[in-house]
Design a protein around this motif. Structure first.
Motif, PDB file in Angstrom:
ATOM      1  N   ALA A  11      21.043 -20.796  43.724  1.00  0.00           N
ATOM      2  CA  ALA A  11      22.511 -20.543  43.443  1.00  0.00           C
ATOM      3  C   ALA A  11      23.297 -21.146  44.552  1.00  0.00           C
ATOM      4  N   PRO A  12      24.340 -21.957  44.344  1.00  0.00           N
ATOM      5  CA  PRO A  12      25.149 -22.586  45.214  1.00  0.00           C
ATOM      6  C   PRO A  12      25.844 -21.190  46.196  1.00  0.00           C
ATOM      7  N   GLN A  13      25.915 -21.755  47.586  1.00  0.00           N
ATOM      8  CA  GLN A  13      26.937 -20.737  48.302  1.00  0.00           C
ATOM      9  C   GLN A  13      28.292 -21.116  48.248  1.00  0.00           C
ATOM     10  N   VAL A  14      29.294 -20.330  47.995  1.00  0.00           N
ATOM     11  CA  VAL A  14      30.537 -20.753  47.842  1.00  0.00           C
ATOM     12  C   VAL A  14      31.806 -19.738  48.695  1.00  0.00           C
ATOM     13  N   ALA A  15      32.218 -20.525  49.574  1.00  0.00           N
ATOM     14  CA  ALA A  15      33.459 -19.658  50.466  1.00  0.00           C
ATOM     15  C   ALA A  15      34.723 -19.822  49.686  1.00  0.00           C
ATOM     16  N   VAL A  16      35.568 -18.757  49.596  1.00  0.00           N
ATOM     17  CA  VAL A  16      36.737 -18.794  48.936  1.00  0.00           C
ATOM     18  C   VAL A  16      37.859 -18.468  50.144  1.00  0.00           C
ATOM     19  N   LEU A  17      38.746 -19.223  50.290  1.00  0.00           N
ATOM     20  CA  LEU A  17      40.022 -18.889  51.187  1.00  0.00           C
ATOM     21  C   LEU A  17      40.871 -17.822  50.268  1.00  0.00           C
ATOM     22  N   ALA A  18      41.053 -16.636  50.611  1.00  0.00           N
ATOM     23  CA  ALA A  18      41.975 -15.881  49.629  1.00  0.00           C
ATOM     24  C   ALA A  18      42.943 -15.060  50.207  1.00  0.00           C
ATOM     25  N   ALA A  23      43.925 -13.793  44.507  1.00  0.00           N
ATOM     26  CA  ALA A  23      42.459 -14.190  45.075  1.00  0.00           C
ATOM     27  C   ALA A  23      41.573 -13.387  44.334  1.00  0.00           C
ATOM     28  N   ALA A  24      41.978 -11.815  44.266  1.00  0.00           N
ATOM     29  CA  ALA A  24      41.037 -10.984  43.688  1.00  0.00           C
ATOM     30  C   ALA A  24      40.721 -11.163  42.289  1.00  0.00           C
ATOM     31  N   ARG A  25      41.774 -11.705  41.473  1.00  0.00           N
ATOM     32  CA  ARG A  25      41.479 -12.003  40.074  1.00  0.00           C
ATOM     33  C   ARG A  25      40.575 -13.182  39.860  1.00  0.00           C
ATOM     34  N   PRO A 205      43.817 -18.985  43.856  1.00  0.00           N
ATOM     35  CA  PRO A 205      45.400 -19.197  43.549  1.00  0.00           C
ATOM     36  C   PRO A 205      46.147 -18.218  44.372  1.00  0.00           C
ATOM     37  N   SER A 206      46.241 -18.441  45.636  1.00  0.00           N
ATOM     38  CA  SER A 206      46.917 -17.407  46.251  1.00  0.00           C
ATOM     39  C   SER A 206      48.270 -17.922  46.992  1.00  0.00           C
ATOM     40  N   ASN A 207      49.196 -17.199  47.594  1.00  0.00           N
ATOM     41  CA  ASN A 207      50.129 -17.635  48.012  1.00  0.00           C
ATOM     42  C   ASN A 207      49.971 -18.760  49.001  1.00  0.00           C
TER      43      ASN A 207
END
Ligand code: GDP
Length: 322
Positions: A11-18, A23-25, A205-207
């Motif tokens: 499985a890929p590793q995914v980094a998310v800027l949040a 972001a939580a949703r 989808p954050s500010n």
């Protein structure tokens, strides 16, 4: 379970800027389509502040509570079913009470405060809290250093972001946003490594101004994004020319940025390879493509975990992951 273990390895590793709520949703959708262990959230701490003597990390807590399935879904923050005895008692003693912190939420922030006083960092504390709440994804505060985001309003006052948002209820008189603390901060432990090792990097989808902006302001983060082997894909928090929730429109306008998915894409164009926008903004696809981004348009109002999972799938597909 050799098959499950093999799937996990692949499985890929995914980094998310949040940031927080948006972001939580989104992360809730992402962990429905990927093993949660493969997801790392790099979370804004520009909203952190001491309230009532405890260190509150609003975005880190929203992300943690949401991934734990414990968030107060109505408000989008705080713990479901929490009580408010502490804040009411403090109010009765004459304290300001505009920052509403529930009792259990207060206890978690008290834990953070005690651990920080013992010399544990924000990252170690976030790790303890997410583990205690049964969250399998990694949650990395963007920095250990204080990074308060300051909003400058027309009458010359400089407000901490939470004062602007929660106390003053986000007035439409933003003159500037001061990210200078983040501009002098160091990336938190694991942040640059998570970006370097990711197979996909996503901007939730954050500010863009006060959630993603502070993360990007930390020296080293932009370079890490530009040198990362992973494609970068952003999801628009602006739908039909307005934020789904919160003051992103006021902050974008204050900075002279068009309040549209195209305006957000313009902010990210140097860093992103792909952009997910809402189906109502489909007419903007050619203009965003003209910025050099690959684009997908679909329903991005994440009313349900199923919609959030579709948004996550679209972002992963743009990043070249099936
Ligand atoms: P905050 O720190 O709690 O304000 O959280 P974020 O910065 O993560 O999220 C705020 C942004 O999320 C706002 O600009 C919203 O428009 C956006 N947002 C919230 N819910 C949704 C959603 O369901 N879909 C999309 N596309 N954006 C959302």
């Amino acid at each position: 379970m050799p098959t499950a273990m093999a799937a996990e390895r692949e499985a890929p590793q995914v980094a998310v800027l949040a940031g927080g709520v948006g972001a939580a949703r989104f992360l809730r959708g992402l962990v429905a389509v990927l093993p949660p262990e493969r997801v790392t959230a790099i979370v804004n701490t520009g909203d952190d502040r001491v309230f009532y003597g405890v260190h509150v990390s609003p975005d880190v807590d929203i992300v943690t509570y949401t991934l734990a399935g414990r968030v107060d879904a109505q408000r989008g923050y705080g713990l479901e079913g929490d009580t408010t005895a502490v804040i009411e008692t403090l109010e009765g003693l004459g304290h300001e009470s505009w920052f509403r912190l529930g009792d259990r939420d207060f206890a978690i922030c008290q834990h953070r405060t005690l651990r920080l006083a013992e010399g544990a960092g924000l990252a170690a504390t976030a790790e303890e809290i997410r583990t205690a709440l049964g969250v399998a994804s990694r949650i990395l505060p963007m920095s250990e250093d204080p990074c308060p985001t300051i909003v400058e309003v027309a009458d010359g006052r400089r407000l901490h972001f939470e004062e602007y948002l929660a106390r003053e209820r986000s007035p439409d008189n933003v003159k500037a946003v001061d990210l200078s603390a983040a501009e002098h901060a160091r990336p938190g432990p694991g942040v640059l490594e998570a970006l370097a090792h990711a197979d996909a990097i996503l901007f939730a989808p954050s500010n863009p101004v006060v959630s993603i902006g502070p993360i990007l302001a930390i020296p080293g983060v932009r370079d890490a994004l530009q040198t990362a082997r992973a494609p970068v894909v952003a999801v628009s928090p602006i739908v039909g020319g307005a934020p789904v929730k919160g003051p992103a429109d006021r902050l974008l306008r204050g900075l002279g940025v068009e309040v549209s998915a195209l305006g957000v894409a313009g902010l990210y164009r140097e860093l992103a390879d792909g952009f997910v926008l809402d189906a109502v903004d489909e007419a903007l696809v050619p203009a965003v493509e003209a910025l050099g981004l690959r684009v997908r348009a679909l329903d991005t109002i994440m009313r349900t975990p199923e919609v959030a999972a579709e948004v996550a799938r679209a972002a992963l597909a743009l990043a070249g992951l099936p």
